[in-house]
Write an enzyme that holds these catalytic residues in place. Sequence first.
Site, PDB file in Angstrom:
ATOM      1  N   LYS A  68     -17.494  -0.541   6.095  1.00  0.00           N
ATOM      2  CA  LYS A  68     -18.017  -1.483   5.100  1.00  0.00           C
ATOM      3  C   LYS A  68     -19.539  -1.364   4.958  1.00  0.00           C
ATOM      4  O   LYS A  68     -20.074  -1.493   3.851  1.00  0.00           O
ATOM      5  CB  LYS A  68     -17.630  -2.905   5.511  1.00  0.00           C
ATOM      6  CG  LYS A  68     -17.729  -3.901   4.366  1.00  0.00           C
ATOM      7  CD  LYS A  68     -17.078  -5.232   4.719  1.00  0.00           C
ATOM      8  CE  LYS A  68     -17.236  -6.226   3.574  1.00  0.00           C
ATOM      9  NZ  LYS A  68     -16.641  -7.537   3.900  1.00  0.00           N
TER      10      LYS A  68
ATOM     11  N   GLU B 268       0.807  -1.220   0.000  1.00  0.00           N
ATOM     12  CA  GLU B 268       0.000   0.000   0.000  1.00  0.00           C
ATOM     13  C   GLU B 268       0.845   1.276   0.000  1.00  0.00           C
ATOM     14  O   GLU B 268       0.413   2.311  -0.489  1.00  0.00           O
ATOM     15  CB  GLU B 268      -0.973  -0.002   1.182  1.00  0.00           C
ATOM     16  CG  GLU B 268      -2.106  -1.016   1.057  1.00  0.00           C
ATOM     17  CD  GLU B 268      -1.745  -2.411   1.557  1.00  0.00           C
ATOM     18  OE1 GLU B 268      -0.548  -2.647   1.865  1.00  0.00           O
ATOM     19  OE2 GLU B 268      -2.635  -3.272   1.635  1.00  0.00           O
TER      20      GLU B 268
ATOM     21  N   GLN C 193      -8.897  -6.291  12.019  1.00  0.00           N
ATOM     22  CA  GLN C 193      -8.377  -5.298  11.071  1.00  0.00           C
ATOM     23  C   GLN C 193      -8.975  -3.910  11.276  1.00  0.00           C
ATOM     24  O   GLN C 193      -9.139  -3.150  10.329  1.00  0.00           O
ATOM     25  CB  GLN C 193      -8.557  -5.775   9.627  1.00  0.00           C
ATOM     26  CG  GLN C 193      -7.681  -6.981   9.351  1.00  0.00           C
ATOM     27  CD  GLN C 193      -7.477  -7.282   7.881  1.00  0.00           C
ATOM     28  OE1 GLN C 193      -8.362  -7.048   7.069  1.00  0.00           O
ATOM     29  NE2 GLN C 193      -6.325  -7.809   7.541  1.00  0.00           N
TER      30      GLN C 193
ATOM     31  N   MET D 138      24.809   7.884   1.213  1.00  0.00           N
ATOM     32  CA  MET D 138      24.632   9.157   1.903  1.00  0.00           C
ATOM     33  C   MET D 138      24.919   9.006   3.398  1.00  0.00           C
ATOM     34  O   MET D 138      25.499   9.892   4.025  1.00  0.00           O
ATOM     35  CB  MET D 138      23.218   9.684   1.669  1.00  0.00           C
ATOM     36  CG  MET D 138      23.037  11.127   2.074  1.00  0.00           C
ATOM     37  SD  MET D 138      24.224  12.221   1.290  1.00  0.00           S
ATOM     38  CE  MET D 138      23.303  12.803  -0.124  1.00  0.00           C
TER      39      MET D 138
HETATM   40  C1  LIG Z   1      12.774   5.056   4.594  1.00  0.00           C
HETATM   41  C2  LIG Z   1      14.099   5.662   4.881  1.00  0.00           C
HETATM   42  N1  LIG Z   1      14.917   5.095   5.796  1.00  0.00           N
HETATM   43  C3  LIG Z   1      16.132   5.635   6.057  1.00  0.00           C
HETATM   44  C4  LIG Z   1      16.541   6.767   5.409  1.00  0.00           C
HETATM   45  C5  LIG Z   1      17.891   7.396   5.726  1.00  0.00           C
HETATM   46  N2  LIG Z   1      18.766   7.351   4.527  1.00  0.00           N
HETATM   47  C6  LIG Z   1      18.924   8.426   3.730  1.00  0.00           C
HETATM   48  S1  LIG Z   1      19.903   8.093   2.407  1.00  0.00           S
HETATM   49  C7  LIG Z   1      20.162   6.518   2.917  1.00  0.00           C
HETATM   50  C8  LIG Z   1      21.030   5.592   2.114  1.00  0.00           C
HETATM   51  C9  LIG Z   1      20.505   5.330   0.763  1.00  0.00           C
HETATM   52  O1  LIG Z   1      21.294   4.345   0.153  1.00  0.00           O
HETATM   53  P1  LIG Z   1      21.175   4.041  -1.385  1.00  0.00           P
HETATM   54  O2  LIG Z   1      19.756   3.869  -1.754  1.00  0.00           O
HETATM   55  O3  LIG Z   1      22.081   2.920  -1.738  1.00  0.00           O
HETATM   56  O4  LIG Z   1      21.635   5.392  -2.054  1.00  0.00           O
HETATM   57  P2  LIG Z   1      23.115   6.046  -2.129  1.00  0.00           P
HETATM   58  O5  LIG Z   1      23.187   7.080  -1.079  1.00  0.00           O
HETATM   59  O6  LIG Z   1      24.112   4.959  -1.921  1.00  0.00           O
HETATM   60  O7  LIG Z   1      23.172   6.614  -3.507  1.00  0.00           O
HETATM   61  C10 LIG Z   1      19.498   6.269   4.118  1.00  0.00           C
HETATM   62  C11 LIG Z   1      19.536   4.993   4.846  1.00  0.00           C
HETATM   63  C12 LIG Z   1      15.645   7.329   4.482  1.00  0.00           C
HETATM   64  N3  LIG Z   1      15.929   8.455   3.825  1.00  0.00           N
HETATM   65  N4  LIG Z   1      14.456   6.757   4.211  1.00  0.00           N
END
Ligand SMILES: Cc1ncc(C[n+]2csc(CCOP(=O)(O)OP(=O)(O)O)c2C)c(N)n1
Lengths: 183, 586
Positions: B165, B53, B116, B484
């Site tokens: 519902k 979802e 639910q 990041m």
């Molecule tokens: C749902 C969610 N959980 C955690 C984060 C924190 N976060 C931001 S960037 C990132 C890493 C992303 O890794 P990747 O998709 O491999 O991208 P890259 O930075 O390596 O290009 C995380 C864990 C987030 N933004 N969203």
Amino acid sequence: MSVYQKNEVEEVETSRTLSLIVDNQPGTLARVIGLFSGRGYNIESLTVTEIDKMRNLSRISLVTRGTSMTIEQIKSQLLRIVPVHIVRDLTLEGQFIKSELALVKLVVKGANRVEALRVAETFRARTLDVTLSSFIFELTGKPSKLDAFIDLMRSLGDTEISRTGVSAISRGNKTETKLLDQI
Amino acid sequence: MAINYNSGAEAVIKALVENGVEVIFGYPGGAVLPLYDALFENKNIKHILVRHEQAAVHAAEGYARSTGKVGCVLVTSGPGATNAITGLTDALMDSIPIICLSGQVPTHLIGTDAFQEADTTGISRPCTKHNYLVKDANKLCEIIHKSFVIASSGRPGPVLIDLPKDIQLANVKYVNKVSKIEKHNNVNISNIDKDLIHKVATLLLQAERPIIYGGGGVVNSGPYASKLLTELVNILDCPVTLTLMGLGCVPNTNKNFLGMLGMHGTYEANLAMHNCDVMLNVGARFDDRVTGRLNAFAPNSKKIHIDVDKSSINKVVSVDYGIVGDCKEVLSALIHEVKKLHNQKSIKSKTKWWSQINQWKEKDSLGFKQIGNNIKPQQAIKSLYEKTKNFDTYITTEVGQHQMWAAQYFGFSKPNRWMTSGGLGTMGYGLPSSVGVQIAHPKSLVIDISGEASFLMNMQELSTIVQYKLPVKIFILNNEWMGMVRQWQELNHGSRYSESYTASLPDFVKLAESFGIEGLRVDNINNLETTIDQMIKIKGPVIADIRVEKEENCFPMIPSGAAHNEMILSSDDNHNDTSNEGLALV
Ligand SMILES: Cc1ncc(C[n+]2csc(CCOP(=O)(O)OP(=O)(O)O)c2C)c(N)n1
Ligand SMILES: [Mg+2]
């Protein structure tokens, strides 16, 4: 507020009384309160009751505290809430009346009973209930008057307090009728 | 006239059709079976079955953002509704118009912890613009019509309608939409203050170092607003920068465009912001990713802010002139006034300002060195842009370094072409979003620029992509890291890479094959372009596993807690340790 700290000299916080016209509908109050808790604003007092059955409208009287920038923010955030129709800043508009009702139970014996009645009379409180060892007083008026009364009562014996919170209205002959008609 | 009675569910579908809904993204369950029954073999609405979802909402967001229409979602009660919450929050933060219909247990069971049951209106209250629990079948149609107005007017946002519902099964007299315009949140156009417009126009014309900074509000105002913004830039011949949400509002090829601003914005954009004397903010909200340290934000400037949402004005930055209104209305009034004044007096010369800006440009803050055979992620995006710029392309992204590189190196010449999770920063946004975009634009080239970690968050949507034969291209910048996070750990936490390595990755090519689609892999710069060509040429969906330099950092960067003029351009830059205050920032 942003997570970045602001360094400008913060303006003083003042107390403001807001008066809202909202749809009397489930969830409206929750949205208003959620706005304050979610964004970290203060609520010092809040009262709400339906004021127009035909149009299904309620008034929320709300006392909050903040810098003028925060108050402006609060007002525009409140207006974003769909069932909030009118947000008036009574403090800014000019003179207004603020009134509150308190019920005070005092458990008291001996000489203090006479003293309690004398204080109640001075404050023009009504006596709603009497037993040999207690009174219940009803007092309306400005919150500061209620505070003073309650302080005195506390010094006379064990108390139980119930207050309604502030209800407010602007002075003079202007009404909201036209504004309400536009809703 | 024959009175038209329907079941509540039929009335809901009818109301959706009346409001122009052609596609709905959803997932069935017990509490929405009557609605699914009404959708069965329905010719007017196409239902897209997602696999989660959250993805339904992101898909609807992609649909909405790439078309300007309202996106529509249908989920069941309890877990269906709670799964949608991330998507709704995402839509709220990025001001995307969404209608989410959720099933609910029958009214007489509400509050009994029925199977639910969840307090869906309670849970979703802070993450919707508005929500309804329909308890009276007679109000059903009106509520749905109203929801569309609320979702799409003023500052757009998600609206949830919780449908018990029994209401779906009740007999309902269908009520048509009334043409009355909802007052709430609708800024009255004729109310734009002429005096204010005159003052602002004068200020802009007299400015020696003006800058225009545009945001997502321009996109939301419709393509015409972008045209007007570009026109204003051209008339004033002033520099313009865009937020992450605003990319495309001014064509990347416009000579006055300085690139994106903010934490990973260009050096010239941020320094121009810092040193400007007049700043015009159009439809942006002074987000903390953009302003850097607030007490050092554009310190010597007069600031003008145009926003449809009054609460955005003076929220974090106090401005000298706030104009509440829809961007296109205000811009058109402003352009009119600027032109009028321009005939009377000439615009201040900006030669000095431009030569200063050109000096900053010479820093080449987006420059990078592609050495050796490893693919630099920046080069991967640059090549992708070069190879696709002549196509009818839509880009979605996940969240992380790849997202910032996409914003920096991919050029957008039009609005509505760039779908990224800006406010919430939701990993897993891009893939489902690309589903919605491709559904809306079946013939276009839709690319999800992804990171390997983000991809794993909603990769179940591959199944949706295959079912509906959506030729989405998934371009994974695979660095095997939550890049990041790794970058912040390197810069702020002494290179202690706590839990940021993406271990146990699947073989993406085999993963593609297991879904019956094509997988490509490249790890050598010499094969990058042919791989991209191949990806574009393939008719169906593709997963392209682009193995990039693993420890590349995303620059330039304003470290947290720093100001626009304290950018670091590369890892070698003498980077003072982040202040404690800065460390606390997200
Ligand atoms: C749902 C969610 N959980 C955690 C984060 C924190 N976060 C931001 S960037 C990132 C890493 C992303 O890794 P990747 O998709 O491999 O991208 P890259 O930075 O390596 O290009 C995380 C864990 C987030 N933004 N969203
Ligand atoms: Mg990665």
